[in-house]
Design a protein around this motif. Structure first.
Motif, PDB file in Angstrom:
ATOM      1  N   GLY A 200      63.172  33.226  14.475  1.00 56.81           N
ATOM      2  CA  GLY A 200      63.305  31.772  14.568  1.00 56.81           C
ATOM      3  C   GLY A 200      64.643  31.194  14.160  1.00 56.81           C
ATOM      4  O   GLY A 200      64.888  29.998  14.348  1.00 56.81           O
ATOM      5  N   SER A 203      66.827  28.846  16.461  1.00 55.80           N
ATOM      6  CA  SER A 203      66.283  27.572  16.937  1.00 55.80           C
ATOM      7  C   SER A 203      66.757  26.449  16.018  1.00 55.80           C
ATOM      8  O   SER A 203      66.393  26.430  14.830  1.00 55.80           O
ATOM      9  N   GLY A 206      63.787  24.820  14.538  1.00 54.60           N
ATOM     10  CA  GLY A 206      63.171  25.664  13.530  1.00 54.60           C
ATOM     11  C   GLY A 206      63.909  25.612  12.212  1.00 54.60           C
ATOM     12  O   GLY A 206      63.297  25.484  11.137  1.00 54.60           O
ATOM     13  N   ARG A 207      65.227  25.691  12.258  1.00 54.90           N
ATOM     14  CA  ARG A 207      66.014  25.654  11.024  1.00 54.90           C
ATOM     15  C   ARG A 207      65.828  24.327  10.293  1.00 54.90           C
ATOM     16  O   ARG A 207      65.785  24.296   9.053  1.00 54.90           O
ATOM     17  N   TRP A 210      62.408  24.416   8.607  1.00 54.61           N
ATOM     18  CA  TRP A 210      62.409  25.327   7.466  1.00 54.61           C
ATOM     19  C   TRP A 210      62.984  24.658   6.220  1.00 54.61           C
ATOM     20  O   TRP A 210      62.618  25.003   5.096  1.00 54.61           O
ATOM     21  N   VAL A 271      59.115  34.411  19.722  1.00 57.55           N
ATOM     22  CA  VAL A 271      59.096  32.964  19.543  1.00 57.55           C
ATOM     23  C   VAL A 271      57.831  32.366  20.134  1.00 57.55           C
ATOM     24  O   VAL A 271      57.238  31.434  19.579  1.00 57.55           O
ATOM     25  N   ARG A 276      54.716  26.261  17.156  1.00 57.06           N
ATOM     26  CA  ARG A 276      55.781  25.378  17.632  1.00 57.06           C
ATOM     27  C   ARG A 276      56.022  24.234  16.665  1.00 57.06           C
ATOM     28  O   ARG A 276      56.889  23.397  16.896  1.00 57.06           O
ATOM     29  N   ASP A 278      56.260  24.992  13.113  1.00 55.89           N
ATOM     30  CA  ASP A 278      57.029  25.455  11.950  1.00 55.89           C
ATOM     31  C   ASP A 278      57.838  26.732  12.202  1.00 55.89           C
ATOM     32  O   ASP A 278      58.558  27.178  11.320  1.00 55.89           O
ATOM     33  N   TRP A 279      57.712  27.349  13.367  1.00 54.33           N
ATOM     34  CA  TRP A 279      58.480  28.554  13.703  1.00 54.33           C
ATOM     35  C   TRP A 279      58.314  29.637  12.635  1.00 54.33           C
ATOM     36  O   TRP A 279      59.219  30.402  12.368  1.00 54.33           O
TER      37      TRP A 279
END
Length: 305
Positions: A200, A203, A206-207, A210, A271, A276, A278-279
Protein backbone atom coordinates in the motif's frame (compact mmCIF):
# COMPACT_ATOMS: atom_id res chain seq x y z
CA UNK A 1 33.20 -108.60 41.57
CA UNK A 2 32.49 -104.98 42.68
CA UNK A 3 33.93 -103.69 45.86
CA UNK A 4 31.81 -102.09 48.60
CA UNK A 5 33.32 -98.73 47.72
CA UNK A 6 32.33 -99.17 44.03
CA UNK A 7 28.73 -100.09 44.91
CA UNK A 8 28.37 -96.97 47.08
CA UNK A 9 29.68 -94.74 44.26
CA UNK A 10 27.19 -96.25 41.79
CA UNK A 11 24.23 -95.75 44.19
CA UNK A 12 25.21 -92.07 44.72
CA UNK A 13 25.35 -91.44 40.96
CA UNK A 14 21.92 -93.02 40.46
CA UNK A 15 20.42 -90.95 43.27
CA UNK A 16 21.82 -87.74 41.80
CA UNK A 17 20.46 -88.62 38.36
CA UNK A 18 17.00 -89.36 39.83
CA UNK A 19 16.94 -86.03 41.66
CA UNK A 20 17.90 -84.18 38.51
CA UNK A 21 15.11 -85.94 36.60
CA UNK A 22 12.57 -84.93 39.24
CA UNK A 23 13.69 -81.27 39.02
CA UNK A 24 13.50 -81.33 35.21
CA UNK A 25 10.01 -82.83 35.16
CA UNK A 26 8.84 -80.28 37.70
CA UNK A 27 10.25 -77.45 35.64
CA UNK A 28 8.59 -78.72 32.46
CA UNK A 29 5.30 -79.18 34.27
CA UNK A 30 5.48 -75.65 35.62
CA UNK A 31 6.07 -74.20 32.12
CA UNK A 32 3.09 -76.04 30.67
CA UNK A 33 0.76 -75.14 33.51
CA UNK A 34 -1.83 -72.39 32.93
CA UNK A 35 -1.59 -71.21 36.55
CA UNK A 36 1.90 -69.72 36.78
CA UNK A 37 5.29 -69.21 35.24
CA UNK A 38 5.48 -67.50 31.87
CA UNK A 39 1.78 -68.02 31.26
CA UNK A 40 0.99 -66.13 34.44
CA UNK A 41 3.29 -63.31 33.28
CA UNK A 42 1.52 -63.15 29.90
CA UNK A 43 -1.84 -62.89 31.63
CA UNK A 44 -0.57 -60.02 33.76
CA UNK A 45 0.69 -58.22 30.67
CA UNK A 46 -2.62 -58.75 28.89
CA UNK A 47 -4.46 -57.30 31.89
CA UNK A 48 -2.64 -53.97 31.57
CA UNK A 49 -4.74 -51.34 29.75
CA UNK A 50 -3.54 -50.33 26.27
CA UNK A 51 -2.56 -46.69 25.85
CA UNK A 52 -5.38 -44.51 24.50
CA UNK A 53 -5.03 -43.75 20.78
CA UNK A 54 -4.04 -40.22 19.85
CA UNK A 55 -7.02 -38.01 18.92
CA UNK A 56 -7.63 -37.77 15.19
CA UNK A 57 -8.26 -34.47 13.43
CA UNK A 58 -11.88 -34.16 12.26
CA UNK A 59 -11.94 -32.62 8.78
CA UNK A 60 -15.70 -32.01 8.98
CA UNK A 61 -16.40 -30.09 12.19
CA UNK A 62 -20.08 -29.40 12.86
CA UNK A 63 -19.69 -26.15 14.83
CA UNK A 64 -17.19 -23.27 14.84
CA UNK A 65 -16.21 -20.49 17.22
CA UNK A 66 -13.85 -17.69 16.20
CA UNK A 67 -11.57 -15.60 18.39
CA UNK A 68 -9.05 -12.91 17.57
CA UNK A 69 -8.86 -9.29 16.45
CA UNK A 70 -10.21 -6.87 13.85
CA UNK A 71 -9.43 -9.12 10.89
CA UNK A 72 -11.82 -11.77 12.17
CA UNK A 73 -14.41 -9.04 12.87
CA UNK A 74 -14.24 -7.97 9.23
CA UNK A 75 -13.13 -4.45 10.21
CA UNK A 76 -13.23 -2.02 7.27
CA UNK A 77 -14.41 -4.74 4.89
CA UNK A 78 -17.82 -3.13 4.31
CA UNK A 79 -17.62 0.50 5.46
CA UNK A 80 -15.15 3.00 6.84
CA UNK A 81 -13.73 2.31 10.32
CA UNK A 82 -16.47 -0.17 11.27
CA UNK A 83 -16.74 -3.87 12.03
CA UNK A 84 -18.46 -6.05 9.45
CA UNK A 85 -18.76 -9.54 11.01
CA UNK A 86 -20.95 -10.71 8.13
CA UNK A 87 -17.81 -10.46 5.96
CA UNK A 88 -15.58 -12.33 8.42
CA UNK A 89 -13.41 -15.02 6.87
CA UNK A 90 -14.22 -17.29 9.84
CA UNK A 91 -17.95 -17.03 10.55
CA UNK A 92 -19.47 -14.49 8.16
CA UNK A 93 -22.49 -15.10 5.91
CA UNK A 94 -21.57 -12.82 2.99
CA UNK A 95 -21.74 -14.95 -0.19
CA UNK A 96 -18.93 -12.89 -1.68
CA UNK A 97 -16.60 -14.12 1.05
CA UNK A 98 -17.84 -17.71 1.56
CA UNK A 99 -16.51 -17.91 5.09
CA UNK A 100 -14.97 -21.00 6.63
CA UNK A 101 -18.22 -21.63 8.50
CA UNK A 102 -20.24 -21.41 5.27
CA UNK A 103 -17.87 -23.76 3.47
CA UNK A 104 -17.87 -26.34 6.28
CA UNK A 105 -21.42 -26.13 7.60
CA UNK A 106 -23.35 -24.79 4.63
CA UNK A 107 -24.68 -21.25 4.31
CA UNK A 108 -28.06 -22.16 5.81
CA UNK A 109 -26.66 -23.95 8.87
CA UNK A 110 -23.67 -21.73 9.64
CA UNK A 111 -25.45 -18.93 11.56
CA UNK A 112 -26.90 -21.35 14.12
CA UNK A 113 -23.66 -23.25 14.67
CA UNK A 114 -20.98 -20.57 14.60
CA UNK A 115 -19.97 -17.83 17.05
CA UNK A 116 -17.59 -14.89 16.68
CA UNK A 117 -15.90 -13.64 19.87
CA UNK A 118 -13.12 -11.69 18.13
CA UNK A 119 -12.87 -7.99 19.02
CA UNK A 120 -11.27 -5.14 17.12
CA UNK A 121 -8.10 -3.99 18.87
CA UNK A 122 -7.53 -7.28 20.70
CA UNK A 123 -4.06 -8.54 21.51
CA UNK A 124 -2.83 -11.92 22.66
CA UNK A 125 -3.47 -10.91 26.28
CA UNK A 126 -7.20 -10.83 25.44
CA UNK A 127 -7.21 -14.37 24.04
CA UNK A 128 -7.82 -16.32 27.29
CA UNK A 129 -11.08 -14.44 27.97
CA UNK A 130 -12.27 -14.90 24.38
CA UNK A 131 -11.48 -18.61 24.46
CA UNK A 132 -13.32 -18.94 27.75
CA UNK A 133 -16.45 -17.54 26.09
CA UNK A 134 -16.00 -19.72 23.03
CA UNK A 135 -15.54 -22.85 25.15
CA UNK A 136 -19.02 -22.47 26.62
CA UNK A 137 -20.44 -23.69 23.28
CA UNK A 138 -18.16 -26.76 23.18
CA UNK A 139 -17.44 -26.09 19.50
CA UNK A 140 -15.90 -28.74 17.30
CA UNK A 141 -13.48 -26.14 15.94
CA UNK A 142 -12.06 -22.87 17.24
CA UNK A 143 -10.23 -20.50 14.90
CA UNK A 144 -7.53 -18.22 16.30
CA UNK A 145 -6.14 -15.19 14.47
CA UNK A 146 -4.42 -12.71 16.76
CA UNK A 147 -1.06 -10.96 17.03
CA UNK A 148 -1.18 -8.07 14.58
CA UNK A 149 -2.05 -5.61 17.34
CA UNK A 150 0.80 -6.93 19.47
CA UNK A 151 3.16 -5.74 16.74
CA UNK A 152 1.11 -2.70 15.65
CA UNK A 153 1.94 -0.38 18.53
CA UNK A 154 2.68 3.34 18.71
CA UNK A 155 6.39 2.53 18.56
CA UNK A 156 8.43 -0.58 17.86
CA UNK A 157 9.69 -0.59 21.45
CA UNK A 158 6.10 -0.90 22.70
CA UNK A 159 5.47 -4.22 20.94
CA UNK A 160 4.44 -7.16 23.14
CA UNK A 161 7.52 -9.11 24.29
CA UNK A 162 7.68 -12.59 22.80
CA UNK A 163 7.71 -14.40 26.21
CA UNK A 164 4.51 -12.60 27.25
CA UNK A 165 2.93 -13.38 23.87
CA UNK A 166 3.79 -17.06 24.29
CA UNK A 167 2.60 -17.22 27.90
CA UNK A 168 -0.78 -15.68 27.04
CA UNK A 169 -1.27 -18.13 24.18
CA UNK A 170 -0.48 -21.04 26.49
CA UNK A 171 -2.88 -19.64 29.06
CA UNK A 172 -5.60 -19.30 26.44
CA UNK A 173 -5.27 -22.90 25.25
CA UNK A 174 -5.30 -24.11 28.85
CA UNK A 175 -8.48 -22.13 29.45
CA UNK A 176 -10.11 -23.74 26.44
CA UNK A 177 -9.01 -27.23 27.44
CA UNK A 178 -10.52 -26.89 30.91
CA UNK A 179 -14.01 -26.35 29.52
CA UNK A 180 -13.88 -27.92 26.08
CA UNK A 181 -11.08 -30.51 25.92
CA UNK A 182 -12.17 -31.98 22.58
CA UNK A 183 -12.37 -28.74 20.59
CA UNK A 184 -9.98 -28.60 17.66
CA UNK A 185 -8.00 -25.38 17.23
CA UNK A 186 -6.94 -23.85 13.92
CA UNK A 187 -4.27 -21.18 14.45
CA UNK A 188 -3.58 -18.63 11.74
CA UNK A 189 -0.14 -17.11 11.47
CA UNK A 190 0.21 -13.36 11.99
CA UNK A 191 0.22 -11.55 8.61
CA UNK A 192 3.46 -10.14 7.24
CA UNK A 193 2.99 -6.45 8.09
CA UNK A 194 6.02 -5.46 6.02
CA UNK A 195 4.40 -6.99 2.94
CA UNK A 196 1.24 -4.98 3.65
CA UNK A 197 3.34 -1.81 3.84
CA UNK A 198 4.98 -2.69 0.54
CA UNK A 199 1.58 -3.30 -1.03
CA UNK A 200 0.00 0.00 0.00
CA UNK A 201 2.94 2.41 0.30
CA UNK A 202 2.67 3.71 -3.27
CA UNK A 203 -0.94 4.82 -2.82
CA UNK A 204 -1.13 8.54 -1.92
CA UNK A 205 -4.57 7.96 -0.42
CA UNK A 206 -3.31 5.00 1.57
CA UNK A 207 -0.39 6.94 3.00
CA UNK A 208 -2.73 9.73 4.08
CA UNK A 209 -5.06 7.32 5.86
CA UNK A 210 -2.17 5.57 7.56
CA UNK A 211 -1.28 8.91 9.14
CA UNK A 212 -4.50 8.64 11.16
CA UNK A 213 -2.71 6.11 13.33
CA UNK A 214 -3.02 2.72 11.60
CA UNK A 215 -0.19 0.44 12.79
CA UNK A 216 2.31 3.27 13.38
CA UNK A 217 5.15 0.95 14.38
CA UNK A 218 5.17 -0.27 10.77
CA UNK A 219 3.35 2.40 8.74
CA UNK A 220 4.54 5.70 10.24
CA UNK A 221 6.50 7.76 7.70
CA UNK A 222 5.46 5.26 5.08
CA UNK A 223 7.31 7.04 2.27
CA UNK A 224 10.61 7.25 4.17
CA UNK A 225 13.60 5.19 3.09
CA UNK A 226 15.87 6.58 5.80
CA UNK A 227 17.97 3.96 7.63
CA UNK A 228 16.02 4.48 10.86
CA UNK A 229 12.66 3.89 9.14
CA UNK A 230 13.97 0.81 7.34
CA UNK A 231 15.41 -0.59 10.59
CA UNK A 232 12.14 0.06 12.42
CA UNK A 233 10.13 -1.86 9.82
CA UNK A 234 12.56 -4.76 9.90
CA UNK A 235 12.33 -4.82 13.68
CA UNK A 236 8.55 -5.11 13.50
CA UNK A 237 8.77 -7.85 10.89
CA UNK A 238 11.26 -9.78 13.01
CA UNK A 239 8.87 -9.58 15.96
CA UNK A 240 6.04 -10.97 13.82
CA UNK A 241 8.30 -13.85 12.76
CA UNK A 242 9.04 -14.54 16.44
CA UNK A 243 5.32 -14.45 17.27
CA UNK A 244 4.63 -17.01 14.57
CA UNK A 245 7.36 -19.27 15.88
CA UNK A 246 5.76 -19.11 19.33
CA UNK A 247 2.36 -19.98 17.82
CA UNK A 248 3.91 -22.93 16.02
CA UNK A 249 5.71 -24.29 19.08
CA UNK A 250 2.84 -23.92 21.55
CA UNK A 251 0.32 -25.37 19.12
CA UNK A 252 2.57 -28.38 18.46
CA UNK A 253 2.23 -29.41 22.12
CA UNK A 254 -1.55 -29.78 21.78
CA UNK A 255 -2.73 -32.85 19.88
CA UNK A 256 -5.85 -31.06 18.65
CA UNK A 257 -4.17 -27.83 17.57
CA UNK A 258 -3.21 -27.16 13.93
CA UNK A 259 -0.99 -24.20 13.00
CA UNK A 260 -1.31 -22.97 9.41
CA UNK A 261 2.38 -23.46 8.70
CA UNK A 262 2.82 -19.76 7.96
CA UNK A 263 0.24 -19.70 5.17
CA UNK A 264 -1.26 -16.32 6.07
CA UNK A 265 2.16 -14.79 6.76
CA UNK A 266 3.38 -15.90 3.34
CA UNK A 267 0.27 -14.97 1.36
CA UNK A 268 1.01 -12.19 -1.19
CA UNK A 269 -1.95 -9.87 -0.55
CA UNK A 270 -2.54 -7.48 -3.45
CA UNK A 271 -4.04 -3.98 -3.42
CA UNK A 272 -7.32 -5.48 -4.66
CA UNK A 273 -7.49 -7.62 -1.54
CA UNK A 274 -6.98 -4.77 0.92
CA UNK A 275 -9.72 -2.56 2.33
CA UNK A 276 -10.33 0.49 0.14
CA UNK A 277 -10.88 2.46 3.34
CA UNK A 278 -7.55 1.83 5.07
CA UNK A 279 -5.22 -0.06 2.67
CA UNK A 280 -4.34 -2.37 5.55
CA UNK A 281 -7.15 -4.68 6.67
CA UNK A 282 -8.46 -7.31 4.24
CA UNK A 283 -11.40 -6.21 2.13
CA UNK A 284 -14.01 -8.75 1.09
CA UNK A 285 -11.65 -10.17 -1.53
CA UNK A 286 -8.94 -10.56 1.10
CA UNK A 287 -11.39 -12.08 3.57
CA UNK A 288 -12.36 -14.63 0.91
CA UNK A 289 -8.70 -15.57 0.45
CA UNK A 290 -8.32 -16.09 4.21
CA UNK A 291 -11.41 -18.31 4.22
CA UNK A 292 -10.01 -20.29 1.31
CA UNK A 293 -6.66 -20.81 3.05
CA UNK A 294 -8.33 -21.89 6.29
CA UNK A 295 -10.72 -24.29 4.58
CA UNK A 296 -7.88 -25.94 2.72
CA UNK A 297 -5.94 -26.48 5.94
CA UNK A 298 -8.82 -27.54 8.17
CA UNK A 299 -10.01 -30.16 5.67
CA UNK A 300 -6.56 -31.52 4.88
CA UNK A 301 -5.85 -35.04 6.09
CA UNK A 302 -2.45 -33.92 7.41
CA UNK A 303 -1.35 -30.65 8.98
CA UNK A 304 0.87 -28.31 6.95
CA UNK A 305 4.60 -28.84 7.27
Amino acid sequence: MRTTHGRRRTRSALAAASAAAVVLVGALSGCSSGDGGAAGGDAALQARPSPAPAPRWNTSPASIAAVGDSITRGFDACSVFADCPEASWATGNDPEVQSLASRLLGAAEAPARSWNYAATGSRMADLPAQLSEAAAHRPDLVTVMVGSNDACRQTASAMTPVPAFRADFEKGLAELRRSSPKSQVYVSSVPDLLRLWETGKDSPMGRQIWKLGICPSMLAKAESTAPAAVARREQVRARVVAYNQALREVCAKDELCRYDGGAVFQYPFSVEQLSRWDWFHPGKNGQARLAELAHRQVTAARPPI
